[in-house]
Design a protein around this motif. Structure first.
Motif, PDB file in Angstrom:
ATOM      1  N   ASP A  78      30.939  36.965  47.762  1.00  0.00           N
ATOM      2  CA  ASP A  78      29.610  37.005  48.514  1.00  0.00           C
ATOM      3  C   ASP A  78      29.568  38.105  49.466  1.00  0.00           C
ATOM      4  OD1 ASP A  78      28.837  35.136  46.518  1.00  0.00           O
ATOM      5  OD2 ASP A  78      28.967  33.069  48.006  1.00  0.00           O
ATOM      6  N   ARG A  79      30.579  38.039  50.378  1.00  0.00           N
ATOM      7  CA  ARG A  79      30.709  39.075  51.679  1.00  0.00           C
ATOM      8  C   ARG A  79      30.740  40.320  50.961  1.00  0.00           C
ATOM      9  NH1 ARG A  79      28.711  38.151  56.106  1.00  0.00           N
ATOM     10  NH2 ARG A  79      30.074  38.880  57.494  1.00  0.00           N
ATOM     11  N   LEU A  80      31.426  40.552  49.935  1.00  0.00           N
ATOM     12  CA  LEU A  80      31.417  41.907  49.445  1.00  0.00           C
ATOM     13  C   LEU A  80      30.006  42.590  49.087  1.00  0.00           C
ATOM     14  CD1 LEU A  80      34.741  41.533  47.587  1.00  0.00           C
ATOM     15  CD2 LEU A  80      34.374  43.083  49.363  1.00  0.00           C
ATOM     16  N   ARG A  81      29.530  41.510  48.454  1.00  0.00           N
ATOM     17  CA  ARG A  81      28.020  41.749  47.908  1.00  0.00           C
ATOM     18  C   ARG A  81      27.099  42.069  49.065  1.00  0.00           C
ATOM     19  NH1 ARG A  81      24.806  41.947  43.727  1.00  0.00           N
ATOM     20  NH2 ARG A  81      26.300  40.893  42.241  1.00  0.00           N
ATOM     21  N   GLU A  82      27.188  41.571  50.144  1.00  0.00           N
ATOM     22  CA  GLU A  82      26.541  41.370  51.435  1.00  0.00           C
ATOM     23  C   GLU A  82      26.745  43.027  51.911  1.00  0.00           C
ATOM     24  OE1 GLU A  82      26.721  38.419  54.391  1.00  0.00           O
ATOM     25  OE2 GLU A  82      26.484  36.871  52.719  1.00  0.00           O
ATOM     26  N   LEU A  83      28.139  43.233  51.947  1.00  0.00           N
ATOM     27  CA  LEU A  83      28.651  44.579  52.532  1.00  0.00           C
ATOM     28  C   LEU A  83      28.113  45.533  51.627  1.00  0.00           C
ATOM     29  CD1 LEU A  83      30.493  45.930  54.496  1.00  0.00           C
ATOM     30  CD2 LEU A  83      32.122  45.559  53.358  1.00  0.00           C
ATOM     31  N   HIS A  84      28.120  45.377  50.298  1.00  0.00           N
ATOM     32  CA  HIS A  84      27.449  46.707  49.487  1.00  0.00           C
ATOM     33  C   HIS A  84      26.052  46.791  49.809  1.00  0.00           C
ATOM     34  CE1 HIS A  84      26.627  48.575  45.932  1.00  0.00           C
ATOM     35  NE2 HIS A  84      25.789  47.789  45.367  1.00  0.00           N
ATOM     36  N   MET A  93      36.694  55.163  61.790  1.00  0.00           N
ATOM     37  CA  MET A  93      36.926  55.331  60.362  1.00  0.00           C
ATOM     38  C   MET A  93      35.574  54.820  59.684  1.00  0.00           C
ATOM     39  SD  MET A  93      40.227  52.350  60.177  1.00  0.00           S
ATOM     40  CE  MET A  93      40.499  52.671  58.356  1.00  0.00           C
ATOM     41  N   GLU A  94      35.262  55.425  58.266  1.00  0.00           N
ATOM     42  CA  GLU A  94      34.214  55.284  57.727  1.00  0.00           C
ATOM     43  C   GLU A  94      34.481  54.813  56.141  1.00  0.00           C
ATOM     44  OE1 GLU A  94      31.438  58.375  57.579  1.00  0.00           O
ATOM     45  OE2 GLU A  94      31.180  58.348  59.874  1.00  0.00           O
ATOM     46  N   PHE A  95      33.771  53.801  55.794  1.00  0.00           N
ATOM     47  CA  PHE A  95      34.102  53.273  54.421  1.00  0.00           C
ATOM     48  C   PHE A  95      32.485  53.495  53.864  1.00  0.00           C
ATOM     49  CE2 PHE A  95      37.041  50.744  56.799  1.00  0.00           C
ATOM     50  CZ  PHE A  95      38.146  51.012  55.903  1.00  0.00           C
ATOM     51  N   HIS A  96      32.562  54.363  52.716  1.00  0.00           N
ATOM     52  CA  HIS A  96      31.233  54.784  52.013  1.00  0.00           C
ATOM     53  C   HIS A  96      30.878  53.959  50.869  1.00  0.00           C
ATOM     54  CE1 HIS A  96      31.104  58.759  54.341  1.00  0.00           C
ATOM     55  NE2 HIS A  96      32.485  58.350  54.543  1.00  0.00           N
ATOM     56  N   ASP A  97      31.723  53.037  50.218  1.00  0.00           N
ATOM     57  CA  ASP A  97      31.169  52.243  49.445  1.00  0.00           C
ATOM     58  C   ASP A  97      32.330  51.083  49.379  1.00  0.00           C
ATOM     59  OD1 ASP A  97      33.552  52.384  47.330  1.00  0.00           O
ATOM     60  OD2 ASP A  97      32.884  54.650  47.220  1.00  0.00           O
ATOM     61  N   VAL A  98      31.738  49.973  48.585  1.00  0.00           N
ATOM     62  CA  VAL A  98      32.573  48.594  48.798  1.00  0.00           C
ATOM     63  C   VAL A  98      33.785  48.602  47.946  1.00  0.00           C
ATOM     64  CG1 VAL A  98      31.414  47.463  46.727  1.00  0.00           C
ATOM     65  CG2 VAL A  98      32.073  46.068  48.658  1.00  0.00           C
ATOM     66  N   GLY A  99      33.871  49.697  46.898  1.00  0.00           N
ATOM     67  CA  GLY A  99      34.940  49.933  46.209  1.00  0.00           C
ATOM     68  C   GLY A  99      36.308  50.331  46.923  1.00  0.00           C
ATOM     69  N   ASP A 138      29.335  45.796  40.582  1.00  0.00           N
ATOM     70  CA  ASP A 138      30.314  45.273  39.951  1.00  0.00           C
ATOM     71  C   ASP A 138      31.432  46.466  39.484  1.00  0.00           C
ATOM     72  OD1 ASP A 138      29.973  42.364  39.805  1.00  0.00           O
ATOM     73  OD2 ASP A 138      28.232  42.837  38.261  1.00  0.00           O
ATOM     74  N   GLU A 139      30.585  47.623  39.225  1.00  0.00           N
ATOM     75  CA  GLU A 139      31.791  48.744  38.840  1.00  0.00           C
ATOM     76  C   GLU A 139      32.619  49.037  40.093  1.00  0.00           C
ATOM     77  OE1 GLU A 139      28.717  50.991  35.507  1.00  0.00           O
ATOM     78  OE2 GLU A 139      28.517  51.331  37.670  1.00  0.00           O
ATOM     79  N   LEU A 140      31.903  49.057  41.177  1.00  0.00           N
ATOM     80  CA  LEU A 140      32.588  49.223  42.458  1.00  0.00           C
ATOM     81  C   LEU A 140      33.671  48.411  42.809  1.00  0.00           C
ATOM     82  CD1 LEU A 140      29.910  50.641  44.648  1.00  0.00           C
ATOM     83  CD2 LEU A 140      31.545  51.971  43.949  1.00  0.00           C
ATOM     84  N   LEU A 141      33.570  47.258  42.351  1.00  0.00           N
ATOM     85  CA  LEU A 141      34.352  46.206  42.851  1.00  0.00           C
ATOM     86  C   LEU A 141      35.605  46.445  41.817  1.00  0.00           C
ATOM     87  CD1 LEU A 141      32.902  42.527  43.230  1.00  0.00           C
ATOM     88  CD2 LEU A 141      33.500  44.250  44.901  1.00  0.00           C
ATOM     89  N   ALA A 178      41.256  47.958  40.502  1.00  0.00           N
ATOM     90  CA  ALA A 178      42.025  48.316  39.438  1.00  0.00           C
ATOM     91  C   ALA A 178      43.048  49.415  40.017  1.00  0.00           C
ATOM     92  CB  ALA A 178      41.280  48.969  38.381  1.00  0.00           C
ATOM     93  N   VAL A 179      42.801  50.139  41.098  1.00  0.00           N
ATOM     94  CA  VAL A 179      43.690  51.075  41.609  1.00  0.00           C
ATOM     95  C   VAL A 179      44.936  50.635  41.971  1.00  0.00           C
ATOM     96  CG1 VAL A 179      43.820  53.157  43.048  1.00  0.00           C
ATOM     97  CG2 VAL A 179      41.457  52.423  42.408  1.00  0.00           C
ATOM     98  N   PRO A 180      46.165  51.401  41.379  1.00  0.00           N
ATOM     99  CA  PRO A 180      47.336  50.898  42.117  1.00  0.00           C
ATOM    100  C   PRO A 180      47.206  51.174  43.571  1.00  0.00           C
ATOM    101  CG  PRO A 180      47.676  52.313  40.133  1.00  0.00           C
ATOM    102  CD  PRO A 180      46.266  52.475  40.656  1.00  0.00           C
TER     103      PRO A 180
END
Length: 265
Positions: free
Chosen positions: A233-239, A204-210, A10-13, A18-20
């Protein structure tokens, strides 16, 4: 000894949401997502071309960052007497104007799919980085005979590992859009001569769901209508997948065109 706090899903989401997302500054991703760069180094290569040119058009300049970098590489050395940029998205028009006006470069607001607002043969060099779609007839028209189109395009199925993770398998026709050989044929049909074409797929690499959330909010056409709520739901699975297996890997596609307008037209 206290352990550093490990951010929750939830914090990562919340952080990614929130980031512009204005402009094309990708520094927020430092340490959270990586993308290999094409081996040809477009902005530096563009700087070399600018040093030889007289009248230059940068099509779809975005926020003007690439042109600004390329012009400043020349330092106090030679720069073209005439440089003009176009841009179709109004927030970028303002950003590019602020950046390029001090260099004496006017930014013309021109929709991406409209004819270029310049006379035939007005430029000996046209440059572009990641145009939405190249309009070959217009590029050919505004180039002087012997002039050059030197541009980096986004290639086919770019970052599709991530796109298809959210949207499911895409049709073959979608995967073939932006194919460099198709674009080559279209450029030749407009009377242009393709002197050089190089294509690369880049890790490309994504290190976290955020980082994934921020990327999809910034590059809005990847997953149209993307919101955290819709894809929770897909984001949680990805996390959970990243936590278990490490970074999510995708590949961007880029190609470099070096195109000439023949003298005999």
């Amino acid at each position: 000894m206290s352990h550093p706090h490990h951010p929750t899903f939830d914090e990562l989401l919340a952080e990614g949401a929130a980031v512009p997302t204005e402009g094309w500054d990708f520094s927020w991703f430092e340490g959270r997502a990586t993308e290999a760069r094409p081996s040809w180094g477009y902005a530096l290569s563009m700087a070399g071309r600018l040093a030889e040119a007289h009248a230059v058009l940068d099509v779809q300049t975005g926020g003007g960052e690439v042109l600004d970098f390329a012009l400043r590489q020349g330092g106090s050395g030679r720069r073209p007497p005439l440089v003009v940029a176009t841009e179709g998205w109004s927030p970028n028009v303002d950003t590019a104007t602020r950046l390029l006006r001090p260099l004496g470069v006017p930014v013309v607001a021109a929709l991406d799919d409209a004819p270029l607002p310049f006379a035939d043969g007005a430029f000996d060099l046209v440059v572009s980085r990641h145009p939405v779609q190249p309009h070959w007839d217009e590029i050919a028209r505004v180039l002087a005979p012997g002039g050059t189109y030197f541009a980096q395009h986004v290639g086919p199925a770019s970052v599709f590992e991530l796109v298809e993770y959210f949207l499911g398998p895409l049709p073959e026709e979608t995967r073939r859009q932006r194919d460099p050989e198709r674009e080559r044929a279209d450029a030749e049909a407009a009377g242009l001569e393709v002197v050089g074409l190089r294509a690369e797929r880049l890790r490309m690499e994504f290190h976290d769901v955020g980082a994934v959330v921020h990327f999809l909010r910034k590059v809005v056409w990847m997953v149209p209508g993307f919101t955290v709520e819709t894809y929770r739901d897909r984001l949680r699975e990805l996390h959970e997948r990243i936590e278990a297996d490490g970074p999510f890997v995708a590949h961007s596609a880029r190609h470099l065109f070096d195109i000439r307008k023949p003298h005999d037209h």
